[in-house]
Scaffold this active site. Structure first.
Site, PDB file in Angstrom:
ATOM      1  N   LYS A 117       1.121  -0.722   0.266  1.00  0.00           N
ATOM      2  CA  LYS A 117      -0.084  -0.100  -0.249  1.00  0.00           C
ATOM      3  C   LYS A 117       0.793   0.923  -0.177  1.00  0.00           C
ATOM      4  CE  LYS A 117      -4.687   0.650   0.207  1.00  0.00           C
ATOM      5  NZ  LYS A 117      -5.586   0.301   0.175  1.00  0.00           N
TER       6      LYS A 117
HETATM    7  N1  GLU Z   1      -7.133   0.001  -3.554  1.00  0.00           N
HETATM    8  C1  GLU Z   1      -8.004  -1.045  -3.913  1.00  0.00           C
HETATM    9  C2  GLU Z   1      -8.287  -2.714  -2.703  1.00  0.00           C
HETATM   10  O1  GLU Z   1      -7.678  -2.069  -1.304  1.00  0.00           O
HETATM   11  C3  GLU Z   1      -7.698  -2.288  -5.219  1.00  0.00           C
HETATM   12  C4  GLU Z   1      -5.937  -2.239  -4.995  1.00  0.00           C
HETATM   13  C5  GLU Z   1      -5.387  -2.858  -6.046  1.00  0.00           C
HETATM   14  O2  GLU Z   1      -6.043  -2.948  -6.989  1.00  0.00           O
HETATM   15  O3  GLU Z   1      -4.569  -3.356  -6.797  1.00  0.00           O
HETATM   16  O4  GLU Z   1      -8.275  -3.301  -2.692  1.00  0.00           O
END
Ligand code: GLU
Length: 424
Positions: A117
């Site tokens: 993240k």
């Molecule tokens: N931000 C989204 C999540 O928390 C998608 C993450 C992604 O597609 O890598 O799942």
């Protein structure tokens, strides 16, 4: 003299932050899996954490220096994967927590990624498009060394969108050559996947459909309240409405609206497009978050920030089903309260995994340069979500535990197996 009664097990100290909260959920699953201490240590700690300073020239000529993070939690099952968040409340422990959730989420839906993240502590609502672009390019340049299509692949999250992903791809590609696979959630014209924008909400409804189908029921005629009207909340409301369900309340940062007869969701969408808020929508009465959480509905769907269902409001929740479209919306003490009260919670790592699942489809389309139509994307997404849901339900019934613990057990076991097979 030996005590005659068994001393009460010392209560673990309450987690101090979101990262510790997620690790407490991990431990609950690891206990049931009888996991060795050393394996727990390997699986809990992030592999790598990058903190960068991001100076940005603002439109007024002055420089603002932001702080950005990229946390790569676990990469045993594939390249690190996870969104980038632009929000004033971004902090390192929160990014760690969300990176860890990505590890478990990707494992649970069985896509070949690890978990990561990123985030920048900024307020995109006060920034111009050019300021956002300069911020994105500078942040990308400073973390580029740990990114790559087979290394770490960002995606949209709160406060970011396809536009931001396009700048990220452009900035990365200008250094390394054309690299669409370095980021997902891109506009379709730049190699994005059809169905990526709706993917998270589509997946939320897939698991809700599966949940009701197992009970001989469906969304038709059922009531829901949705907290949040961003990408996930707005499409979740739309899909609930399209299935013949009633959306009786919606809130966003500026306020909310309720109508016990069901909101006219297409009209609410049109109102939102004009006003950038659901507050003041004429087809209902005002409502705030506290009111929304306490409504007597069939399904409550938090689809915004984390830590919104807490010990303070969990007792007021009357919905028999809570579906976590947001990441980490329920604090651990609230989670226990809901469990004690027999309220079913479909956890975030299952409910909102549709986004990263279509990110996987996007990445694989980028690697093969063969593009799918939207029906294929949605069909494959539905299969993955329903399979994950069925696997979690099976474990839950066998273990007689919450869906969250069952989901963590499945995910943690998969990552532990990958670590062991790779020789770690
Ligand atoms: N931000 C989204 C999540 O928390 C998608 C993450 C992604 O597609 O890598 O799942």
């Amino acid at each position: 003299m030996a005590p005659t009664t068994t001393p009460a097990k010392p209560k673990a100290p309450a987690p101090a932050n979101a990262y510790e909260e997620v690790n407490a959920l991990f431990d609950r699953a690891a206990d049931r899996l009888n996991m060795a201490d050393e394996t727990r240590q390997i699986l809990k700690k992030p592999f790598r954490e990058v903190t960068v300073s991001v100076p940005v020239r603002m439109d007024n000529g002055k420089i603002n220096v932001y702080t950005g993070f990229r946390v790569q939690h676990n990469g045993a099952r594939g390249p690190w994967k996870g969104g980038i968040r632009y929000h004033p409340e971004v902090d390192l422990n929160e990014v760690r927590a969300l990176a860890s959730l990505m590890t478990w989420k990707t494992a649970l839906v069985d896509v070949p990624f690890g978990g990561a993240k990123g985030g920048v502590g900024c307020d995109p609502t006060t920034m111009s498009s050019l300021e956002m672009e300069r911020l994105t390019r500078k942040f990308t340049a400073r973390i580029a060394v740990v990114l790559g299509p087979s290394r770490d692949i960002p995606a949209p999250d709160m406060g970011t969108d396809g536009r931001v992903m396009a700048w990220l791809m452009d900035e990365y590609s200008s250094r390394r050559g054309y690299s669409p696979g370095v980021v997902t959630g891109k506009p379709v014209t730049l190699g994005g996947s059809r169905g990526r924008i709706t993917a998270t909400a589509y997946g939320v409804l897939s698991v809700i459909d599966a949940y009701y189908a197992g009970r001989g029921e469906s969304v038709k005629g059922k009531t829901a309240s949705v907290q949040g009207f961003g990408n996930v909340g707005s499409y979740t409301a739309k899909f609930w409405h399209e299935r013949g369900g009633k959306v009786v309340a919606v809130t966003d940062v500026k306020g909310g609206v309720q109508n016990p007869k069901g909101l006219d969701v297409p009209a609410l969408w049109a109102f939102f497009e004009k006003n950038r808020t659901v507050a003041g929508f004429p087809g209902g009465e005002p409502i705030d978050n506290a009111g929304l959480f306490a409504l007597k509905v069939d399904c409550l769907i938090p689809a915004a920030l984390g830590d919104v269902i807490t010990a303070k409001n969990a007792g007021a929740i009357k919905a028999p089903l809570v579906v976590e479209a947001a990441n980490h919306p329920t604090t651990p003490d609230a989670d226990e309260m809901l469990e004690e009260r027999g309220i079913v919670v479909i956890p975030d790592i299952l409910a909102n995994a549709g986004g990263v699942t279509v990110s996987y489809f996007e990445w694989s389309q980028n690697l093969t340069q063969f593009y799918w139509d939207e029906d294929k994307v949605n069909h494959e997404l539905d299969i993955k979500m329903r399979r994950a849901f069925a696997e979690v339900e099976k474990i839950q019934k066998k273990e007689k535990c919450s869906m969250r613990t069952a989901a963590f057990m499945q995910a943690v076991q998969r990552v532990a197996d990958a670590e062991t097979q790779r020789g770690n």
